[in-house]
Design a protein around this motif. Structure first.
Motif, mmCIF file in Angstrom:
data_model
loop_
_atom_site.group_PDB
_atom_site.id
_atom_site.type_symbol
_atom_site.label_atom_id
_atom_site.label_comp_id
_atom_site.label_asym_id
_atom_site.label_seq_id
_atom_site.Cartn_x
_atom_site.Cartn_y
_atom_site.Cartn_z
ATOM 1 N N ILE A 77 -8.652 -9.781 -4.363
ATOM 2 C CA ILE A 77 -8.342 -8.360 -4.220
ATOM 3 C C ILE A 77 -8.061 -7.800 -5.607
ATOM 4 O O ILE A 77 -7.201 -8.309 -6.327
ATOM 5 C CB ILE A 77 -7.107 -8.143 -3.329
ATOM 6 C CG1 ILE A 77 -7.367 -8.665 -1.924
ATOM 7 C CG2 ILE A 77 -6.701 -6.672 -3.299
ATOM 8 C CD1 ILE A 77 -6.136 -8.653 -1.043
ATOM 9 N N THR A 79 -6.521 -5.301 -8.325
ATOM 10 C CA THR A 79 -5.308 -4.491 -8.444
ATOM 11 C C THR A 79 -5.300 -3.842 -9.830
ATOM 12 O O THR A 79 -6.236 -4.013 -10.615
ATOM 13 C CB THR A 79 -4.051 -5.364 -8.301
ATOM 14 O OG1 THR A 79 -3.982 -6.280 -9.408
ATOM 15 C CG2 THR A 79 -4.068 -6.150 -6.997
ATOM 16 N N LEU A 88 2.535 -6.805 -4.568
ATOM 17 C CA LEU A 88 1.826 -6.911 -3.291
ATOM 18 C C LEU A 88 2.075 -8.262 -2.642
ATOM 19 O O LEU A 88 2.291 -8.350 -1.429
ATOM 20 C CB LEU A 88 0.331 -6.692 -3.516
ATOM 21 C CG LEU A 88 -0.579 -6.815 -2.288
ATOM 22 C CD1 LEU A 88 -0.149 -5.869 -1.181
ATOM 23 C CD2 LEU A 88 -2.036 -6.551 -2.688
ATOM 24 N N GLY A 92 4.368 -7.638 0.270
ATOM 25 C CA GLY A 92 3.414 -7.749 1.367
ATOM 26 C C GLY A 92 3.717 -8.904 2.286
ATOM 27 O O GLY A 92 3.547 -8.807 3.505
ATOM 28 N N LYS A 233 -1.207 -13.301 5.191
ATOM 29 C CA LYS A 233 -1.311 -11.912 5.625
ATOM 30 C C LYS A 233 -0.321 -11.080 4.833
ATOM 31 O O LYS A 233 0.816 -11.466 4.618
ATOM 32 C CB LYS A 233 -1.031 -11.801 7.125
ATOM 33 C CG LYS A 233 -2.038 -12.540 7.996
ATOM 34 C CD LYS A 233 -1.700 -12.391 9.467
ATOM 35 C CE LYS A 233 -2.698 -13.140 10.330
ATOM 36 N NZ LYS A 233 -2.384 -13.044 11.772
ATOM 37 N N PRO A 236 0.117 -3.807 3.512
ATOM 38 C CA PRO A 236 -0.320 -2.978 2.393
ATOM 39 C C PRO A 236 0.849 -2.193 1.802
ATOM 40 O O PRO A 236 1.773 -1.809 2.510
ATOM 41 C CB PRO A 236 -1.353 -2.038 3.023
ATOM 42 C CG PRO A 236 -1.026 -2.029 4.481
ATOM 43 C CD PRO A 236 -0.482 -3.382 4.796
ATOM 44 N N GLN A 237 0.806 -1.988 0.487
ATOM 45 C CA GLN A 237 1.867 -1.252 -0.193
ATOM 46 C C GLN A 237 1.428 0.157 -0.545
ATOM 47 O O GLN A 237 2.239 0.982 -0.966
ATOM 48 C CB GLN A 237 2.279 -1.996 -1.454
ATOM 49 C CG GLN A 237 2.793 -3.407 -1.186
ATOM 50 C CD GLN A 237 3.950 -3.433 -0.200
ATOM 51 O OE1 GLN A 237 4.992 -2.854 -0.475
ATOM 52 N NE2 GLN A 237 3.757 -4.085 0.934
ATOM 53 N N GLU A 239 -1.410 3.344 0.928
ATOM 54 C CA GLU A 239 -2.272 3.750 2.042
ATOM 55 C C GLU A 239 -3.357 4.696 1.553
ATOM 56 O O GLU A 239 -3.145 5.504 0.652
ATOM 57 C CB GLU A 239 -1.442 4.442 3.135
ATOM 58 C CG GLU A 239 -0.267 3.627 3.655
ATOM 59 C CD GLU A 239 -0.682 2.405 4.431
ATOM 60 O OE1 GLU A 239 -1.849 2.352 4.884
ATOM 61 O OE2 GLU A 239 0.148 1.496 4.599
#
Length: 242
Positions: A77, A79, A88, A92, A233, A236-237, A239
């Motif tokens: 992912i 960032t 995260l 997360g 899992k 999310p921080q 949206e």
């Protein structure tokens, strides 16, 4: 730090602390320049060729990062850097925990981008154990084992310390955490690209890195998120925007 002459004759400092930040490698710059000027599409725009070109370039970069870590591309992912990746990973993980009072384990010598999120989570009601280090900068694995609780949701231990260069025994850390089914995160900003890192061999769930530590641009980093076996899992921080 020494001094060197610039084109206009003004003496400028010679920057030697490449552990803190590196210049962009000319080959990286050459590869990136077309995406600032000619191929400037948004990779999330799937209805035109500029977007497709940008998307394909992002996927090539994702594959390259995955290769560096021994991961699958879909586990990477992007960032804004290791700070966002660390936030995260920590926040997360807590955000998806079913524990009423989640417990985190980290180390007193971690980077502030780990220690500060831990302090924030502590103010939100989490419990945090900060392991001490010995005279060599290493954690005591028995102390780590004793610190684990039924409510522990994550162990976060950096790969290489940003000030001393000490490398923690990540494989042993993972083995201890795995005995209890606890996820393991490492801030590998100082280790990635400098020493071999394989997320499978180290049995990691989460790993953070930053581009500007390895001759890439500032403002780009990545978080490895394990998908095989017991998937990590994350809540999310941010949206919106994909």
């Amino acid at each position: 730090m020494g001094e060197g002459a610039s084109a206009n004759g003004v003496r400028r400092p010679i920057y030697l602390d490449h552990h803190a930040t590196t210049p962009v490698d000319p080959r990286v710059l050459e590869s990136m320049l077309p995406y600032f000027t000619e191929r400037f599409g948004n990779p999330a725009s799937g209805s035109h060729s500029l977007g497709w070109e940008a998307r394909d370039a992002v996927e090539v970069a994702r594959e390259q990062v995955a290769t560096l870590l021994g991961a699958e591309p879909r586990e990477v992912i992007f960032t804004s850097g290791a700070t966002e990746a660390n936030n995260l990973a920590l926040k997360g993980t807590v955000g998806t925990s079913d524990q009423s009072t989640p417990h985190l384990v980290t180390v007193t010598t971690e980077h502030k981008s780990v220690l500060d999120p831990c302090a924030h989570l502590e103010r939100q009601g989490c419990q945090v154990t900060r392991l001490r280090v010995d005279g060599q900068g290493l954690i005591d694995l028995n102390e780590l084992r004793d610190s684990l609780r039924p409510s522990t949701v994550l162990v976060s231990v950096m790969a290489a310390n940003n000030e001393t260069g000490v490398m923690q025994p990540l494989e042993s850390v993972s083995a201890i955490a795995r005995e209890r089914g606890i996820r393991v995160h490492t801030d590998a900003a100082q280790a990635a690209g400098k020493v071999p890192l394989n997320v499978r061999a180290l049995d990691l769930d989460l790993l953070s890195l930053s581009g500007h530590k390895i001759y890439g641009p500032k403002g780009v980093g990545a978080l490895f998120v394990r998908r095989r076996g017991a998937k990590a899992k994350l809540a999310p921080q941010m949206e919106g925007g994909g």
